[in-house]
Design a protein around this motif. Structure first.
Motif, mmCIF file in Angstrom:
data_model
loop_
_atom_site.group_PDB
_atom_site.id
_atom_site.type_symbol
_atom_site.label_atom_id
_atom_site.label_comp_id
_atom_site.label_asym_id
_atom_site.label_seq_id
_atom_site.Cartn_x
_atom_site.Cartn_y
_atom_site.Cartn_z
ATOM 1 N N MET A 202 0.846 -1.193 0.000
ATOM 2 C CA MET A 202 0.000 0.000 0.000
ATOM 3 C C MET A 202 0.887 1.251 0.000
ATOM 4 O O MET A 202 2.081 1.184 0.262
ATOM 5 N N PHE A 203 0.257 2.413 -0.228
ATOM 6 C CA PHE A 203 1.018 3.646 -0.372
ATOM 7 C C PHE A 203 1.496 4.124 0.988
ATOM 8 O O PHE A 203 0.742 4.171 1.942
ATOM 9 N N GLU A 204 2.784 4.501 1.079
ATOM 10 C CA GLU A 204 3.410 4.763 2.377
ATOM 11 C C GLU A 204 3.003 6.084 2.991
ATOM 12 O O GLU A 204 3.269 6.332 4.162
ATOM 13 N N GLU A 205 2.366 6.995 2.281
ATOM 14 C CA GLU A 205 2.030 8.298 2.843
ATOM 15 C C GLU A 205 0.712 8.313 3.593
ATOM 16 O O GLU A 205 0.240 9.367 3.988
ATOM 17 N N ILE A 206 0.087 7.167 3.788
ATOM 18 C CA ILE A 206 -1.127 7.115 4.603
ATOM 19 C C ILE A 206 -0.693 7.143 6.061
ATOM 20 O O ILE A 206 -0.121 6.189 6.571
ATOM 21 N N LYS B 193 -8.848 -5.679 2.464
ATOM 22 C CA LYS B 193 -9.741 -6.772 2.070
ATOM 23 C C LYS B 193 -10.103 -6.727 0.596
ATOM 24 O O LYS B 193 -10.205 -7.762 -0.063
ATOM 25 N N VAL B 194 -10.316 -5.496 0.060
ATOM 26 C CA VAL B 194 -10.775 -5.407 -1.324
ATOM 27 C C VAL B 194 -9.622 -5.380 -2.321
ATOM 28 O O VAL B 194 -9.799 -5.710 -3.503
ATOM 29 N N ALA B 195 -8.432 -4.989 -1.870
ATOM 30 C CA ALA B 195 -7.308 -4.822 -2.798
ATOM 31 C C ALA B 195 -6.982 -6.096 -3.564
ATOM 32 O O ALA B 195 -6.757 -6.044 -4.786
ATOM 33 N N LEU C 139 -4.666 8.509 -2.748
ATOM 34 C CA LEU C 139 -3.776 7.630 -1.994
ATOM 35 C C LEU C 139 -4.435 6.281 -1.749
ATOM 36 O O LEU C 139 -3.793 5.231 -1.847
ATOM 37 N N ILE C 140 -5.717 6.323 -1.402
ATOM 38 C CA ILE C 140 -6.441 5.069 -1.175
ATOM 39 C C ILE C 140 -6.523 4.273 -2.479
ATOM 40 O O ILE C 140 -6.379 3.039 -2.483
ATOM 41 N N ALA C 141 -6.764 4.995 -3.578
ATOM 42 C CA ALA C 141 -6.829 4.311 -4.875
ATOM 43 C C ALA C 141 -5.502 3.633 -5.205
ATOM 44 O O ALA C 141 -5.459 2.479 -5.662
ATOM 45 N N ARG C 142 -4.420 4.312 -4.955
ATOM 46 C CA ARG C 142 -3.107 3.725 -5.210
ATOM 47 C C ARG C 142 -2.861 2.547 -4.266
ATOM 48 O O ARG C 142 -2.229 1.557 -4.644
ATOM 49 N N ALA C 143 -3.332 2.680 -3.015
ATOM 50 C CA ALA C 143 -3.174 1.572 -2.078
ATOM 51 C C ALA C 143 -3.927 0.341 -2.558
ATOM 52 O O ALA C 143 -3.449 -0.791 -2.428
ATOM 53 N N VAL C 144 -5.131 0.554 -3.103
ATOM 54 C CA VAL C 144 -5.893 -0.568 -3.661
ATOM 55 C C VAL C 144 -5.115 -1.212 -4.807
ATOM 56 O O VAL C 144 -5.031 -2.445 -4.917
ATOM 57 N N HIS C 145 -4.537 -0.370 -5.667
ATOM 58 C CA HIS C 145 -3.766 -0.897 -6.796
ATOM 59 C C HIS C 145 -2.534 -1.659 -6.314
ATOM 60 O O HIS C 145 -2.253 -2.773 -6.775
ATOM 61 N N LYS C 146 -1.800 -1.068 -5.349
ATOM 62 C CA LYS C 146 -0.584 -1.714 -4.866
ATOM 63 C C LYS C 146 -0.874 -3.019 -4.143
ATOM 64 O O LYS C 146 -0.038 -3.924 -4.113
ATOM 65 N N SER D 191 -3.135 -5.125 -5.018
ATOM 66 C CA SER D 191 -3.756 -6.102 -5.929
ATOM 67 C C SER D 191 -2.696 -6.868 -6.700
ATOM 68 O O SER D 191 -1.502 -6.556 -6.625
ATOM 69 N N SER D 192 -3.145 -7.850 -7.447
ATOM 70 C CA SER D 192 -2.228 -8.621 -8.293
ATOM 71 C C SER D 192 -1.792 -7.822 -9.506
ATOM 72 O O SER D 192 -0.920 -8.261 -10.260
ATOM 73 N N ARG D 193 -2.399 -6.637 -9.715
ATOM 74 C CA ARG D 193 -2.068 -5.788 -10.861
ATOM 75 C C ARG D 193 -0.983 -4.752 -10.503
ATOM 76 O O ARG D 193 -0.725 -3.841 -11.296
#
Length: 761
Positions: free
Chosen positions: A438-442, A458-460, A478-485, A487-489
Motif C-alpha cells: 500500500m502507499f506509504e504516505e497514509i 480486504k478489497v485490494a 492515496l487510497i486508490a493507489r493503495a488498492v492498486h498496490k 492487488s495482483s495488478r
C-alpha cells in the motif's frame, strides 16, 4: 507582619548606634590609650635626651683633645721657625756674607713674625676649657718684640764688618730664645699628654654609660608599656566578659539577662545598646514564636491538603533547595525529605536518558523565574520508572521577589504509553501497508482510518470495482493507489484521470483515444487512458463531474470490458480494474439528473467512505509531525519541536480542505520558520469552509465545470489574478473557485494558462 517587626527592631538598633556615637568625645578608653601613648613617648624622649647628653660629652672631650693637639702643634711650629731662623743667620755670619744677611734677614724676620702671629690667632680660637701653657703667649710676645731690634743691631754690625759682634749677638740674644721655646715645647708636650689621657678616660666612661643606658632605657620603656597595657586590658576585660556572657545568654534565648557595666565609656554604652537589643529581640522572638506556631498550624493543614492531592508536590527555596515534599512523593520515591536534598538526587531518581535534558531545563527555568514545565521519567521506590509532567510555579512576595517554588508532578505514564502505542501501531500499520504494497504516505492510526485501511486490505486483492467517497483533500487518490498496490495488478500501470479537469469535448478522446482525423486537431492516432491501463488499474477521479454522454461509454466498458476509439468502428477489449472517486453526493446527482443511476450501481460495488480530517482528530499530531518532517527536509531545515498552542489550533480547526489544506499550511509555516520550533499564524486557520457556499466568484462548482473553454479560461485567469497566481491554500485560486487544487492545476495545463505571469501582478 514579621517583616514589619524586624524593620522596627533594625531601626531602633540603628538609633541606639547613633546615640552611642554621640558619646565618643568622652570615651574613657580613648583617654586611657592616649595617656599611655603620651607616657611611652615621654619615656622614649627622656631616654633619647640622656643618649644625646652622653654623645654631647663625648663630643666635648673630643674637641678638648683636638685643642691640646693644636696647642702642641703651635708650640712646635714656633720652636721650629725660630730654630730655622737662627740657623740661617748663623750660616750667614759664619760665611761673613753681609750681602745675603742684609738681603734675607728682613724676609726671614717677616716670615717668623707671621708664624708667630698665626700661632697667637690659633691659640685665641681654642675652647675656654682647653689647657694652654701660660708661658706660651709671653714667649711668643717676647720673640715678637725682641726679634726686630736684635735683627736691626745684627744688620748694622754686619754692614760695619764686625762679624765677631754679630756672632756674639746671635749667641747671647737669639740663642736664648731657642732655649726658651725648647722648654715651652717640653711643657706643652707634657700637658697635652695629660689632657689626652683625661679625655680618653672621659670618652670611655661616656661610652660605657651609653652601652648600659640604651638597653636599660628600652627595657624600662617596654616594662612601662606592658604595665600600662595590662592596666588598660584589665579595665576592659571585665566589661567584655560581661558582654560575652550576655551574648551567650541571648544564644540560649535568655532574653531577660541584663549586662551591668559601670561608667560612661563606650563599653558602658555598648552595654546599654546590648540590653535594649535584648529587650527588642525578646519582643521579636515572642512575636515570631506566635507567628511560627500559626505557620506550623497552616503548614500542617497545607501538608494534609497536599498529601490528599493525587500528585507529586515539592516546595522549593528560590535556589531549588527542597523544603517540603508531600506524602505521595515520599511514598512513590521511597525517599525521606533529607534524601531529597542530596547532591546526587537527580542521578538517583531521573532516568539516565532524561537526566541531562531535565537538569538543563530545570536550571534554565529556575533562572528565568517564570512558570515552566518538563517531562521526565522518575524512578519509584521499587526501581521502576514512570513518566511525570512536572509544572513549576513561583511564589513571589509583595516586592516581586521569588520566595518559593511549587512543583507538581502529574503521572502521565498512561498518556505516554498511549502515545507510544499509537506510534507503534502506526509503525505496524505502515509496515503492514508496505507489506501489502500500500502507499506509504497514509499516516494515522485513528479508528476511522483503521477501518478504511481494513477495507482496503480486504478489497485490494480482488478485481472488484471500488468507489471512493470523501471530501476534497482527504486523500482519495492515496487510497486508490493503495488498492492498486495491494492487488495482483500492482506490477502493471496505474493510470489516473481527473474527469473534472478535462474539457467536456475532449473527455471521450482522453478516455478512449481517437484515430487520426477523427476531429479537428487529431493529426495522429492516440491511445486512450483505458488502453494505457490495460492489465492494470484506471483511477477515475471526480467521477461525478463526468458528462452524460461519456457516462454511457463508461457504463459499456464496465459491463462489456470493450470500447471504441473515436473515429473507429473497431471494438477494443481491455482488462482494467476501475477505481472511481468523487467528493460529490452521487445520489443527489442522480435525483438532479446529472448522473446515471445504472452507472452508479456499476461503480458502487465496494464503496469506501474516506473520513474527513474532522473525523480523525486523533491523527492530526502524527500528520503534523509527518508533514513537518517532510517539508523541513525539503527546505533543508531542522525542526524539532511543535508549539503546544499550534497543535491546539490544528486540532480545533475544521479543515474544510482536509489533508491537502493541512499540507499547504504546514509547507507555508515551514518556509517561514526560523528556529527549531514549529508554529503557525492563528489567522491562517479560520472556520470558513469553501464547501458551504459558492465560490468567491459567484459561480457554483457544477456551473464552472459546465462552461466552455473560453469561459473557463476567463474565470480561472480572473481568480489567478485576484490571488496573485497562488493556487493552493486558504487564499489560493482553487479555494476561491471552490474546486480541488489538482482539478485547477489540470485545467490550467489543459487550457494552456501561464500561471506564473499572475504572480508579478
Amino acid at each position: 507582619m514579621v517583616l514589619g517587626i524586624w524593620n522596627t527592631v533594625s531601626s531602633r538598633l540603628a538609633t541606639l548606634a547613633g546615640e552611642k556615637s554621640a558619646f565618643l568625645y568622652r570615651l574613657q578608653i580613648r583617654r586611657r590609650l592616649s595617656i599611655c601613648f603620651v607616657l611611652i613617648i615621654a619615656l622614649m624622649l627622656a631616654g633619647d635626651g640622656m643618649l644625646l647628653w652622653q654623645f654631647h660629652l663625648v663630643r666635648v672631650h673630643q674637641e678638648h683633645l683636638t685643642a691640646v693637639d693644636q696647642q702642641l702643634i703651635a708650640v712646635l711650629r714656633a720652636h721650629s721657625g725660630l730654630m730655622s731662623f737662627y740657623e740661617k743667620l748663623d750660616t750667614f755670619a759664619r760665611a761673613e756674607d753681609a750681602g745675603r744677611l742684609l738681603r734675607e734677614t728682613e724676609p726671614l724676620r717677616d716670615a717668623l713674625l707671621e708664624d708667630t702671629q698665626r700661632i697667637k690667632n690659633s691659640l685665641s680660637q681654642l675652647p675656654r676649657e682647653s689647657h694652654v701653657d701660660t708661658n706660651l703667649l709671653p714667649t711668643l710676645e717676647t720673640i715678637e718684640s725682641a726679634l726686630p731690634s736684635q735683627l736691626e743691631v745684627i744688620a748694622a754690625l754686619a754692614k760695619s764688618g764686625d762679624w765677631n759682634a754679630v756672632k756674639l749677638r746671635l749667641e747671647n740674644e737669639v740663642r736664648p730664645l731657642e732655649a726658651l721655646t725648647s722648654a715651652m715645647v717640653l711643657n706643652a708636650d707634657r700637658e697635652v699628654g695629660q689632657a689626652q689621657a683625661e679625655a680618653l678616660q672621659n670618652i670611655r666612661r661616656a661610652q660605657t654609660r651609653i652601652l648600659i643606658f640604651v638597653p636599660a632605657s628600652a627595657l624600662l620603656t617596654l616594662l612601662f608599656a606592658a604595665f600600662l597595657g595590662m592596666a588598660i586590658t584589665n579595665s576592659i576585660n571585665e566589661p567584655l566578659n560581661r558582654l560575652v556572657e550576655g551574648s551567650r545568654a541571648l544564644a540560649r534565648r535568655e532574653f531577660q539577662h541584663q549586662v551591668a557595666i559601670k561608667g560612661e565609656d563606650e563599653l558602658a554604652q555598648v552595654g546599654v545598646v546590648f540590653n535594649e537589643t535584648a529587650r527588642q529581640l525578646e519582643e521579636l522572638y515572642d512575636t515570631l514564636s506566635r507567628r511560627e506556631e500559626k505557620l506550623r498550624q497552616d503548614e500542617r493543614e497545607l501538608r494534609r491538603i497536599t498529601d490528599a492531592i493525587p500528585q507529586l508536590i515539592l516546595v522549593l527555596s528560590p535556589d531549588g533547595h527542597v523544603l517540603h515534599a508531600n506524602q505521595l512523593l515520599l511514598e512513590y520515591s521511597g525517599l525521606t525529605l533529607g534524601d531529597l536534598n542530596s547532591p546526587s538526587l537527580h542521578e538517583h531518581i531521573s532516568h539516565p536518558d532524561d537526566l541531562e535534558k531535565a537538569q538543563r531545563e530545570r536550571a534554565s527555568g529556575l533562572s528565568r523565574g517564570f512558570p515552566f514545565e518538563l517531562e521526565q521519567r522518575t524512578r519509584g521506590g521499587k526501581g521502576e520508572y514512570r513518566w511525570f509532567l512536572f509544572r513549576y510555579n513561583p511564589l513571589r512576595d509583595e516586592r516581586g521577589e521569588i520566595i518559593r517554588w511549587y512543583a507538581t508532578g502529574t503521572d502521565i505514564e498512561d498518556r505516554k504509553r498511549a502515545e507510544e502505542r499509537t506510534r507503534d501501531e502506526n509503525l505496524v500499520l505502515r509496515e503492514e501497508i508496505d507489506r501489502s504494497s500500500m502507499f506509504e504516505e497514509i499516516v494515522g492510526s485513528s479508528e476511522p482510518l483503521r477501518k478504511v485501511l481494513s477495507q482496503v486490505s480486504k478489497v485490494a486483492p480482488t478485481d472488484s470495482t471500488v468507489l471512493i467517497l470523501g471530501e476534497t483533500g482527504t486523500g482519495k487518490e492515496l487510497i486508490a493507489r493503495a488498492v492498486h498496490k495491494g492487488s495482483s495488478r500492482s506490477s502493471r500501470a496505474f493510470v489516473g484521470v481527473n474527469c473534472a479537469a478535462i474539457p467536456a469535448a475532449l473527455i471521450a478522446s482522453e478516455l478512449f483515444g481517437h484515430e487520426k482525423g477523427a476531429f479537428t486537431g487529431a493529426v495522429q492516432r492516440r491511445l486512450g487512458r483505458f488502453e494505457l491501463a490495460d492489465g492494470g488499474t484506471i483511477f477515475l477521479d471526480e467521477i461525478g463531474d463526468l458528462p452524460m454522454e461519456v457516462q454511457v461509454a463508461l457504463l459499456r466498458v464496465l459491463q462489456e470490458r470493450t470500447f471504441e476509439r473515436m473515429g473507429s468502428g473497431q471494438s477494443i477489449s481491455v482488462d482494467v480494474r476501475v477505481v472511481a472517486a468523487t467528493n460529490r453526493d452521487l445520489k443527489v446527482a442522480i435525483r438532479a439528473g446529472t448522473f446515471r443511476e445504472d452507472l452508479f450501481y456499476r461503480l458502487n460495488v465496494f464503496p469506501i467512505q474516506i473520513p474527513s480530517l474532522r473525523e480523525r482528530v486523533d491523527d492530526i499530531p502524527l500528520l503534523v509531525e509527518y508533514l513537518i518532517d517532510r517539508y523541513a527536509k525539503k527546505a533543508g531545515k531542522n525542526i524539532r519541536n511543535i508549539e503546544k498552542r499550534t497543535l491546539e489550533l490544528f486540532e480545533a480547526y475544521g479543515w474544510p480542505g482536509n489533508i491537502r489544506e493541512m499540507q499547504n499550511v504546514v509547507e507555508r509555516a515551514v518556509i517561514l520558520c526560523d528556529g527549531e520550533t514549529f508554529s503557525v499564524d492563528a489567522t491562517w486557520l479560520t472556520h470558513e469552509s469553501p464547501r458551504e457556499s459558492s465560490s468567491a466568484l459567484g459561480i457554483p462548482l457544477k456551473g464552472l465545470l459546465r462552461l466552455d473553454e473560453n469561459q473557463e479560461r476567463e474565470m480561472i485567469e480572473k481568480a489567478l489574478a485576484e490571488c496573485g497566481g497562488r493556487i493552493s491554500g486558504p487564499s489560493g485560486a482553487a479555494t476561491r473557485l471552490g474546486i480541488p487544487r489538482q482539478t485547477l492545476e489540470s485545467k490550467i495545463t489543459n487550457l494552456g494558462i501561464n500561471k506564473h505571469r499572475f504572480k508579478s501582478a
